[in-house]
Enzyme design. Structure first.
Site, PDB file in Angstrom:
ATOM      1  N   ARG A 293       0.860  -1.193   0.000  1.00  0.00           N
ATOM      2  CA  ARG A 293       0.000   0.000   0.000  1.00  0.00           C
ATOM      3  C   ARG A 293       0.893   1.237   0.000  1.00  0.00           C
ATOM      4  NH1 ARG A 293       0.748  -1.715   5.364  1.00  0.00           N
ATOM      5  NH2 ARG A 293       1.785  -0.097   6.575  1.00  0.00           N
ATOM      6  N   VAL A 296       1.818   5.821   5.431  1.00  0.00           N
ATOM      7  CA  VAL A 296       1.673   7.107   6.135  1.00  0.00           C
ATOM      8  C   VAL A 296       2.861   8.019   5.822  1.00  0.00           C
ATOM      9  CG1 VAL A 296       1.512   8.194   8.412  1.00  0.00           C
ATOM     10  CG2 VAL A 296       0.375   5.996   8.018  1.00  0.00           C
TER      11      VAL A 296
END
Ligand code: MV4
Length: 448
Positions: A293, A296
Protein backbone atom coordinates in the site's frame (compact mmCIF):
# COMPACT_ATOMS: atom_id res chain seq x y z
CA UNK A 1 -8.38 5.70 -18.37
CA UNK A 2 -9.47 6.55 -14.83
CA UNK A 3 -11.99 9.40 -14.83
CA UNK A 4 -13.52 9.04 -11.37
CA UNK A 5 -11.90 7.73 -8.19
CA UNK A 6 -13.76 6.60 -5.10
CA UNK A 7 -11.64 7.30 -2.01
CA UNK A 8 -12.24 4.42 0.41
CA UNK A 9 -10.63 6.07 3.42
CA UNK A 10 -10.84 9.02 5.79
CA UNK A 11 -8.70 11.66 7.48
CA UNK A 12 -5.51 13.11 6.10
CA UNK A 13 -4.89 10.37 3.51
CA UNK A 14 -8.36 10.83 1.98
CA UNK A 15 -7.56 14.52 1.54
CA UNK A 16 -4.12 13.69 0.13
CA UNK A 17 -5.67 11.34 -2.47
CA UNK A 18 -8.31 13.94 -3.33
CA UNK A 19 -5.61 16.53 -4.02
CA UNK A 20 -3.75 14.15 -6.34
CA UNK A 21 -7.00 13.44 -8.23
CA UNK A 22 -7.76 17.16 -8.63
CA UNK A 23 -4.27 17.72 -9.98
CA UNK A 24 -4.80 14.95 -12.56
CA UNK A 25 -8.25 16.23 -13.54
CA UNK A 26 -9.96 13.15 -12.11
CA UNK A 27 -13.40 13.34 -10.46
CA UNK A 28 -13.61 12.28 -6.81
CA UNK A 29 -16.12 10.44 -4.68
CA UNK A 30 -15.79 10.62 -0.90
CA UNK A 31 -17.32 7.83 1.14
CA UNK A 32 -17.70 8.46 4.84
CA UNK A 33 -19.22 7.15 8.04
CA UNK A 34 -21.95 8.96 9.94
CA UNK A 35 -19.22 10.25 12.29
CA UNK A 36 -17.23 11.80 9.43
CA UNK A 37 -19.65 14.18 7.68
CA UNK A 38 -17.48 17.09 8.82
CA UNK A 39 -14.27 15.89 7.10
CA UNK A 40 -12.66 18.39 4.76
CA UNK A 41 -12.34 15.96 1.84
CA UNK A 42 -16.08 15.13 2.03
CA UNK A 43 -16.83 18.80 1.39
CA UNK A 44 -14.20 19.10 -1.36
CA UNK A 45 -15.13 15.93 -3.28
CA UNK A 46 -17.32 16.10 -6.38
CA UNK A 47 -19.71 13.62 -4.78
CA UNK A 48 -20.04 12.05 -1.36
CA UNK A 49 -21.84 8.98 -0.08
CA UNK A 50 -22.49 8.01 3.52
CA UNK A 51 -21.62 4.31 3.74
CA UNK A 52 -22.54 3.41 7.30
CA UNK A 53 -22.14 3.89 11.00
CA UNK A 54 -19.12 5.15 12.92
CA UNK A 55 -17.68 1.73 13.71
CA UNK A 56 -15.17 0.90 10.92
CA UNK A 57 -16.89 -2.49 10.45
CA UNK A 58 -20.07 -0.63 9.45
CA UNK A 59 -18.36 1.76 7.02
CA UNK A 60 -14.66 1.80 6.05
CA UNK A 61 -14.43 -2.00 6.31
CA UNK A 62 -17.90 -2.57 4.83
CA UNK A 63 -17.13 -3.96 1.37
CA UNK A 64 -20.72 -4.25 0.04
CA UNK A 65 -21.44 -0.67 1.09
CA UNK A 66 -18.31 0.68 -0.61
CA UNK A 67 -18.93 -1.32 -3.81
CA UNK A 68 -22.53 -0.04 -3.87
CA UNK A 69 -21.26 3.52 -3.59
CA UNK A 70 -18.89 2.86 -6.50
CA UNK A 71 -21.80 1.49 -8.59
CA UNK A 72 -24.08 4.33 -7.63
CA UNK A 73 -21.58 7.04 -8.55
CA UNK A 74 -20.26 5.27 -11.64
CA UNK A 75 -16.67 5.37 -10.32
CA UNK A 76 -13.88 3.73 -12.36
CA UNK A 77 -11.39 3.10 -9.61
CA UNK A 78 -11.10 2.76 -5.85
CA UNK A 79 -8.18 4.17 -3.85
CA UNK A 80 -7.93 2.34 -0.52
CA UNK A 81 -5.36 4.65 1.18
CA UNK A 82 -3.61 2.90 4.10
CA UNK A 83 -5.09 0.75 6.86
CA UNK A 84 -8.74 -0.38 6.56
CA UNK A 85 -9.12 -2.46 3.34
CA UNK A 86 -5.88 -1.33 1.68
CA UNK A 87 -4.22 -4.76 1.85
CA UNK A 88 -7.32 -6.94 1.69
CA UNK A 89 -7.08 -9.63 -0.94
CA UNK A 90 -10.86 -10.10 -0.79
CA UNK A 91 -11.57 -6.40 -1.35
CA UNK A 92 -9.20 -6.26 -4.32
CA UNK A 93 -10.78 -9.41 -5.76
CA UNK A 94 -14.33 -8.07 -5.42
CA UNK A 95 -13.25 -4.83 -7.08
CA UNK A 96 -11.56 -6.74 -9.91
CA UNK A 97 -14.60 -8.96 -10.54
CA UNK A 98 -16.90 -5.92 -10.57
CA UNK A 99 -14.76 -4.29 -13.27
CA UNK A 100 -13.57 -1.44 -11.12
CA UNK A 101 -9.86 -0.72 -10.80
CA UNK A 102 -8.20 -1.31 -7.42
CA UNK A 103 -5.44 1.26 -7.03
CA UNK A 104 -2.85 -1.18 -5.75
CA UNK A 105 -1.48 -4.60 -6.63
CA UNK A 106 -3.62 -7.52 -7.86
CA UNK A 107 -5.50 -9.76 -5.41
CA UNK A 108 -3.10 -12.54 -6.39
CA UNK A 109 -0.08 -10.53 -5.23
CA UNK A 110 -1.93 -9.40 -2.09
CA UNK A 111 -2.53 -13.07 -1.24
CA UNK A 112 1.15 -13.90 -1.58
CA UNK A 113 2.43 -10.91 0.40
CA UNK A 114 -0.22 -11.31 3.10
CA UNK A 115 1.20 -14.73 3.92
CA UNK A 116 4.58 -13.99 5.53
CA UNK A 117 6.03 -17.40 4.61
CA UNK A 118 4.92 -17.23 0.99
CA UNK A 119 6.27 -13.67 0.85
CA UNK A 120 9.59 -14.62 2.43
CA UNK A 121 10.14 -17.65 0.23
CA UNK A 122 9.33 -15.62 -2.88
CA UNK A 123 11.76 -12.91 -1.82
CA UNK A 124 14.48 -15.47 -1.08
CA UNK A 125 14.05 -16.82 -4.62
CA UNK A 126 14.40 -13.29 -6.00
CA UNK A 127 17.67 -12.74 -4.14
CA UNK A 128 16.31 -10.46 -1.41
CA UNK A 129 18.33 -11.04 1.80
CA UNK A 130 16.15 -12.72 4.45
CA UNK A 131 16.57 -13.71 8.10
CA UNK A 132 17.62 -17.33 8.67
CA UNK A 133 14.86 -19.45 10.13
CA UNK A 134 12.20 -22.11 9.60
CA UNK A 135 10.51 -21.05 6.42
CA UNK A 136 7.52 -23.38 6.50
CA UNK A 137 4.57 -23.86 8.83
CA UNK A 138 5.70 -25.09 12.26
CA UNK A 139 4.23 -28.28 13.72
CA UNK A 140 1.64 -28.09 16.54
CA UNK A 141 4.43 -28.78 19.06
CA UNK A 142 8.23 -28.80 18.65
CA UNK A 143 9.31 -31.95 16.81
CA UNK A 144 12.70 -33.35 15.75
CA UNK A 145 12.92 -31.39 12.49
CA UNK A 146 11.96 -28.14 14.20
CA UNK A 147 14.40 -28.58 17.10
CA UNK A 148 17.16 -29.38 14.64
CA UNK A 149 16.53 -26.07 12.87
CA UNK A 150 16.31 -24.15 16.17
CA UNK A 151 19.67 -25.53 17.29
CA UNK A 152 21.21 -24.74 13.92
CA UNK A 153 19.99 -21.10 14.15
CA UNK A 154 20.64 -20.74 17.91
CA UNK A 155 18.65 -18.86 20.55
CA UNK A 156 17.16 -16.33 20.87
CA UNK A 157 14.60 -16.96 18.15
CA UNK A 158 11.42 -15.08 17.29
CA UNK A 159 8.14 -16.92 16.79
CA UNK A 160 5.93 -15.18 14.26
CA UNK A 161 2.37 -15.67 13.03
CA UNK A 162 2.19 -16.26 9.28
CA UNK A 163 -0.68 -13.79 9.03
CA UNK A 164 0.73 -11.47 11.71
CA UNK A 165 1.14 -7.77 11.41
CA UNK A 166 1.26 -4.53 13.33
CA UNK A 167 3.49 -6.14 15.93
CA UNK A 168 0.91 -8.67 17.06
CA UNK A 169 1.50 -12.40 16.92
CA UNK A 170 5.21 -12.55 17.69
CA UNK A 171 7.33 -13.55 20.66
CA UNK A 172 11.01 -13.90 21.52
CA UNK A 173 12.09 -17.31 22.82
CA UNK A 174 15.34 -17.44 24.82
CA UNK A 175 15.73 -21.19 25.35
CA UNK A 176 14.22 -24.61 24.77
CA UNK A 177 12.34 -24.71 28.10
CA UNK A 178 10.12 -21.81 26.95
CA UNK A 179 9.59 -23.06 23.43
CA UNK A 180 6.46 -25.23 23.62
CA UNK A 181 4.61 -22.83 25.92
CA UNK A 182 5.51 -19.77 23.80
CA UNK A 183 4.24 -21.53 20.69
CA UNK A 184 0.88 -22.13 22.39
CA UNK A 185 0.63 -18.48 23.46
CA UNK A 186 1.49 -16.99 20.03
CA UNK A 187 -0.72 -19.52 18.24
CA UNK A 188 -3.75 -18.68 20.40
CA UNK A 189 -3.10 -14.96 20.00
CA UNK A 190 -2.80 -15.35 16.21
CA UNK A 191 -5.96 -17.44 15.94
CA UNK A 192 -7.89 -14.78 17.83
CA UNK A 193 -6.42 -11.81 15.99
CA UNK A 194 -6.06 -13.13 12.43
CA UNK A 195 -8.22 -16.26 12.34
CA UNK A 196 -5.14 -18.36 11.53
CA UNK A 197 -2.69 -19.87 14.03
CA UNK A 198 0.09 -20.92 11.64
CA UNK A 199 3.57 -20.01 12.88
CA UNK A 200 7.18 -19.83 11.69
CA UNK A 201 10.38 -18.68 13.38
CA UNK A 202 13.50 -16.70 12.68
CA UNK A 203 16.74 -15.74 14.35
CA UNK A 204 15.94 -12.83 16.69
CA UNK A 205 17.67 -9.51 16.00
CA UNK A 206 18.00 -7.64 19.29
CA UNK A 207 18.81 -4.07 18.27
CA UNK A 208 18.07 -3.42 14.61
CA UNK A 209 17.02 -0.29 12.77
CA UNK A 210 13.84 -0.36 10.75
CA UNK A 211 14.74 0.75 7.23
CA UNK A 212 12.27 0.52 4.37
CA UNK A 213 12.59 0.92 0.60
CA UNK A 214 9.86 2.65 -1.41
CA UNK A 215 9.11 1.13 -4.80
CA UNK A 216 6.66 1.70 -7.63
CA UNK A 217 5.95 -0.55 -10.59
CA UNK A 218 3.74 -0.34 -13.63
CA UNK A 219 1.79 -2.92 -15.67
CA UNK A 220 4.46 -3.00 -18.37
CA UNK A 221 7.23 -4.71 -16.43
CA UNK A 222 8.96 -1.57 -15.17
CA UNK A 223 9.85 -0.89 -11.55
CA UNK A 224 11.88 1.75 -9.74
CA UNK A 225 12.87 2.44 -6.15
CA UNK A 226 12.80 5.80 -4.39
CA UNK A 227 15.42 5.09 -1.76
CA UNK A 228 14.91 4.46 1.91
CA UNK A 229 13.19 5.74 5.02
CA UNK A 230 14.42 5.22 8.58
CA UNK A 231 11.32 4.38 10.62
CA UNK A 232 13.07 3.16 13.76
CA UNK A 233 11.65 5.90 15.97
CA UNK A 234 8.65 3.87 17.12
CA UNK A 235 6.91 2.60 20.22
CA UNK A 236 4.68 -0.47 20.30
CA UNK A 237 4.80 -0.64 16.51
CA UNK A 238 3.52 2.90 16.15
CA UNK A 239 6.03 4.96 14.21
CA UNK A 240 6.25 8.55 15.36
CA UNK A 241 9.17 10.06 13.43
CA UNK A 242 10.41 8.98 10.00
CA UNK A 243 13.24 10.41 7.96
CA UNK A 244 15.22 10.10 4.81
CA UNK A 245 18.06 9.93 4.04
CA UNK A 246 18.95 7.33 6.68
CA UNK A 247 22.01 8.22 8.80
CA UNK A 248 25.19 6.28 8.17
CA UNK A 249 24.00 4.10 5.30
CA UNK A 250 25.79 4.80 2.02
CA UNK A 251 24.04 5.50 -1.29
CA UNK A 252 25.83 2.47 -2.71
CA UNK A 253 24.25 0.19 -0.09
CA UNK A 254 20.80 1.72 -0.65
CA UNK A 255 21.05 1.53 -4.42
CA UNK A 256 22.15 -2.09 -4.21
CA UNK A 257 19.24 -3.20 -2.03
CA UNK A 258 16.87 -0.87 -3.93
CA UNK A 259 17.75 -2.54 -7.24
CA UNK A 260 17.12 -5.96 -5.70
CA UNK A 261 13.68 -4.73 -4.52
CA UNK A 262 12.65 -3.27 -7.86
CA UNK A 263 13.79 -6.43 -9.69
CA UNK A 264 11.78 -8.52 -7.21
CA UNK A 265 8.69 -6.40 -8.03
CA UNK A 266 9.01 -7.16 -11.71
CA UNK A 267 9.44 -10.91 -11.04
CA UNK A 268 6.47 -10.86 -8.68
CA UNK A 269 4.20 -9.08 -11.15
CA UNK A 270 3.76 -6.32 -8.61
CA UNK A 271 1.91 -3.17 -9.67
CA UNK A 272 1.58 0.13 -7.87
CA UNK A 273 3.30 1.61 -4.82
CA UNK A 274 4.83 -0.67 -2.25
CA UNK A 275 7.40 -0.85 0.51
CA UNK A 276 9.98 -3.47 1.40
CA UNK A 277 10.53 -3.50 5.16
CA UNK A 278 13.98 -4.45 6.42
CA UNK A 279 15.75 -4.84 9.70
CA UNK A 280 19.19 -3.25 9.41
CA UNK A 281 21.79 -4.50 11.86
CA UNK A 282 25.61 -4.85 11.64
CA UNK A 283 25.61 -3.35 8.16
CA UNK A 284 23.16 -5.89 6.70
CA UNK A 285 19.63 -5.63 5.38
CA UNK A 286 17.21 -8.46 6.22
CA UNK A 287 13.75 -8.51 4.69
CA UNK A 288 10.82 -8.79 7.13
CA UNK A 289 7.71 -8.08 5.10
CA UNK A 290 6.27 -6.16 2.20
CA UNK A 291 3.65 -3.44 2.63
CA UNK A 292 1.39 -3.52 -0.39
CA UNK A 293 0.00 0.00 0.00
CA UNK A 294 1.01 3.64 0.10
CA UNK A 295 2.28 4.36 3.60
CA UNK A 296 1.67 7.11 6.13
CA UNK A 297 5.30 8.25 5.82
CA UNK A 298 5.39 8.56 2.01
CA UNK A 299 5.77 12.39 2.10
CA UNK A 300 9.43 12.32 3.22
CA UNK A 301 10.25 10.34 0.09
CA UNK A 302 8.21 12.74 -2.05
CA UNK A 303 10.25 15.68 -0.75
CA UNK A 304 13.74 14.24 -1.26
CA UNK A 305 12.89 12.74 -4.67
CA UNK A 306 10.63 15.59 -5.84
CA UNK A 307 7.81 13.23 -6.86
CA UNK A 308 4.08 12.94 -6.27
CA UNK A 309 3.79 9.27 -5.30
CA UNK A 310 -0.03 9.31 -5.09
CA UNK A 311 -0.38 10.83 -8.56
CA UNK A 312 2.12 8.29 -9.89
CA UNK A 313 0.17 5.50 -8.18
CA UNK A 314 -3.04 6.62 -9.91
CA UNK A 315 -1.35 6.98 -13.30
CA UNK A 316 0.16 3.51 -13.05
CA UNK A 317 -3.26 2.09 -12.08
CA UNK A 318 -4.76 3.64 -15.19
CA UNK A 319 -2.28 1.64 -17.26
CA UNK A 320 0.32 4.32 -17.94
CA UNK A 321 4.00 3.55 -18.00
CA UNK A 322 6.07 4.83 -15.09
CA UNK A 323 6.91 8.45 -15.82
CA UNK A 324 10.50 8.02 -14.61
CA UNK A 325 13.50 5.71 -15.05
CA UNK A 326 15.72 4.70 -12.16
CA UNK A 327 18.40 7.13 -13.38
CA UNK A 328 15.90 10.01 -13.09
CA UNK A 329 15.53 9.40 -9.35
CA UNK A 330 18.03 10.99 -7.00
CA UNK A 331 17.68 11.78 -3.32
CA UNK A 332 18.50 15.40 -2.55
CA UNK A 333 18.52 16.96 0.91
CA UNK A 334 16.80 15.65 4.01
CA UNK A 335 13.18 15.28 5.10
CA UNK A 336 11.71 14.48 8.51
CA UNK A 337 8.12 13.65 9.41
CA UNK A 338 6.64 14.00 12.90
CA UNK A 339 3.27 12.33 13.43
CA UNK A 340 1.13 14.59 15.59
CA UNK A 341 -1.35 12.45 17.48
CA UNK A 342 -4.30 13.36 19.71
CA UNK A 343 -3.09 11.45 22.76
CA UNK A 344 -2.25 11.86 26.41
CA UNK A 345 1.48 12.67 26.63
CA UNK A 346 1.96 10.45 29.69
CA UNK A 347 -0.30 7.46 29.04
CA UNK A 348 -0.41 7.57 25.20
CA UNK A 349 -4.16 6.95 25.45
CA UNK A 350 -6.05 8.59 22.54
CA UNK A 351 -7.54 11.99 23.36
CA UNK A 352 -10.58 12.54 21.13
CA UNK A 353 -12.69 15.70 21.38
CA UNK A 354 -13.26 19.10 19.84
CA UNK A 355 -10.25 21.05 18.56
CA UNK A 356 -11.05 24.52 19.84
CA UNK A 357 -8.28 26.13 17.87
CA UNK A 358 -5.76 24.94 15.32
CA UNK A 359 -2.92 26.83 13.72
CA UNK A 360 -0.66 25.21 11.15
CA UNK A 361 3.01 26.16 10.80
CA UNK A 362 4.44 27.27 7.47
CA UNK A 363 7.38 28.63 5.55
CA UNK A 364 9.73 27.23 2.90
CA UNK A 365 10.24 23.48 3.24
CA UNK A 366 7.40 23.01 5.73
CA UNK A 367 4.57 20.70 4.72
CA UNK A 368 1.59 19.65 6.78
CA UNK A 369 -0.75 16.87 5.71
CA UNK A 370 -3.86 17.14 7.83
CA UNK A 371 -7.64 17.06 7.73
CA UNK A 372 -7.91 19.08 10.96
CA UNK A 373 -9.25 22.63 11.32
CA UNK A 374 -10.46 24.86 14.16
CA UNK A 375 -13.78 23.50 15.35
CA UNK A 376 -13.16 19.94 14.08
CA UNK A 377 -14.12 17.17 16.48
CA UNK A 378 -11.78 14.17 16.61
CA UNK A 379 -14.09 11.13 16.67
CA UNK A 380 -13.20 8.34 19.12
CA UNK A 381 -13.64 5.54 16.55
CA UNK A 382 -10.47 5.89 14.48
CA UNK A 383 -6.72 6.25 14.93
CA UNK A 384 -5.45 9.36 16.66
CA UNK A 385 -3.33 10.83 13.83
CA UNK A 386 -4.15 14.55 13.60
CA UNK A 387 -1.44 15.77 11.26
CA UNK A 388 1.83 14.82 9.64
CA UNK A 389 4.32 17.63 9.90
CA UNK A 390 7.13 17.31 7.39
CA UNK A 391 10.18 19.52 6.99
CA UNK A 392 12.68 19.55 4.18
CA UNK A 393 16.08 21.18 3.93
CA UNK A 394 19.57 20.75 2.47
CA UNK A 395 20.98 18.98 5.51
CA UNK A 396 19.63 16.85 8.34
CA UNK A 397 20.66 19.51 10.90
CA UNK A 398 18.68 22.19 9.05
CA UNK A 399 15.65 19.90 8.68
CA UNK A 400 15.73 19.20 12.44
CA UNK A 401 15.92 22.91 13.33
CA UNK A 402 13.11 23.68 10.89
CA UNK A 403 11.03 20.94 12.49
CA UNK A 404 11.64 22.32 15.97
CA UNK A 405 10.51 25.76 14.82
CA UNK A 406 7.46 24.34 13.00
CA UNK A 407 6.41 22.35 16.08
CA UNK A 408 6.80 25.51 18.18
CA UNK A 409 4.47 27.41 15.82
CA UNK A 410 1.82 24.71 15.83
CA UNK A 411 -1.25 25.36 17.99
CA UNK A 412 -3.67 22.57 18.86
CA UNK A 413 -6.12 23.44 21.63
CA UNK A 414 -8.89 21.24 22.99
CA UNK A 415 -7.21 17.86 22.75
CA UNK A 416 -3.93 16.58 24.20
CA UNK A 417 -1.12 15.99 21.71
CA UNK A 418 2.42 14.60 21.49
CA UNK A 419 3.91 17.88 20.18
CA UNK A 420 6.04 18.42 23.30
CA UNK A 421 7.37 14.86 23.09
CA UNK A 422 8.49 15.55 19.51
CA UNK A 423 10.28 18.75 20.60
CA UNK A 424 12.09 16.86 23.35
CA UNK A 425 13.06 14.03 21.03
CA UNK A 426 14.58 16.45 18.51
CA UNK A 427 16.94 17.61 21.29
CA UNK A 428 18.15 14.19 22.45
CA UNK A 429 21.69 13.01 21.74
CA UNK A 430 20.45 9.81 20.10
CA UNK A 431 18.29 11.72 17.64
CA UNK A 432 20.72 14.53 16.81
CA UNK A 433 23.53 12.00 16.34
CA UNK A 434 21.27 9.74 14.25
CA UNK A 435 22.22 6.78 16.46
CA UNK A 436 18.92 5.16 17.29
CA UNK A 437 17.30 1.75 16.84
CA UNK A 438 13.77 0.35 17.14
CA UNK A 439 14.34 0.08 20.94
CA UNK A 440 15.51 3.65 21.57
CA UNK A 441 12.16 5.42 21.98
CA UNK A 442 10.76 2.78 24.38
CA UNK A 443 13.89 3.07 26.54
CA UNK A 444 13.72 6.90 26.48
CA UNK A 445 10.08 6.94 27.57
CA UNK A 446 10.73 4.48 30.39
CA UNK A 447 13.47 6.76 31.78
CA UNK A 448 11.84 10.19 31.31
C1 MV4 B 1 11.68 -9.08 13.98
C2 MV4 B 1 12.39 -8.43 15.00
C3 MV4 B 1 13.58 -9.00 15.41
N1 MV4 B 1 14.03 -10.15 14.84
N2 MV4 B 1 12.16 -10.20 13.43
C4 MV4 B 1 7.79 -6.29 14.23
C5 MV4 B 1 6.59 -6.21 13.35
C6 MV4 B 1 6.88 -7.00 12.15
N3 MV4 B 1 6.81 -6.13 11.03
C7 MV4 B 1 8.24 -7.60 12.34
N4 MV4 B 1 8.76 -7.11 13.58
C8 MV4 B 1 9.96 -7.49 14.07
N5 MV4 B 1 10.50 -8.61 13.52
C9 MV4 B 1 13.31 -10.72 13.87
N6 MV4 B 1 13.76 -11.86 13.31
C10 MV4 B 1 11.84 -7.27 15.56
C11 MV4 B 1 10.62 -6.80 15.09
C12 MV4 B 1 10.14 -5.58 15.69
C13 MV4 B 1 10.03 -4.39 14.95
C14 MV4 B 1 10.39 -4.30 13.63
C15 MV4 B 1 10.26 -3.12 12.93
C16 MV4 B 1 9.78 -2.00 13.57
C17 MV4 B 1 9.44 -2.04 14.87
C18 MV4 B 1 9.55 -3.23 15.59
C19 MV4 B 1 9.20 -3.27 16.93
C20 MV4 B 1 9.31 -4.43 17.63
C21 MV4 B 1 9.77 -5.60 17.01
Amino acid sequence: MIKKVLIANRGEIALRVLRACKKLGIKTVAVHSTADRQLAHVKLADESVCIGGPNPKESYLNMPSIISAAELTNSDAIHPGYGFLSESEMFAEIIETNKFKFIGPSSKVLNKMGDKIKAKNAMKDFGVPCIPGFDGVLPEQPDKAMLKKVNEIGYPIMLKAIHGGGGRGMMVVENESELANSMNIVRTEAKNAFGNGDLYFEKYFDNPRHIEIQIMSDEHGNAVHFGERDCSMQRRNQKIIEETQACGISREEINKIGAICSEACVKLGYTGAGTFEFLYQDGHFSFIEMNTRIQVEHPVTELVTNTDLIAEQIKVASGEKLSMKQSDITLTGHAIECRINAEDPNTFIPSPGKIESFHAPGGPGVRIDTHVYSGYSVPPYYDSLLAKLITYDKTRELAIEKMYQALSETVVQGVKTNIDLHKKLLRTDFFTSGKYSINTLTKYIKNN
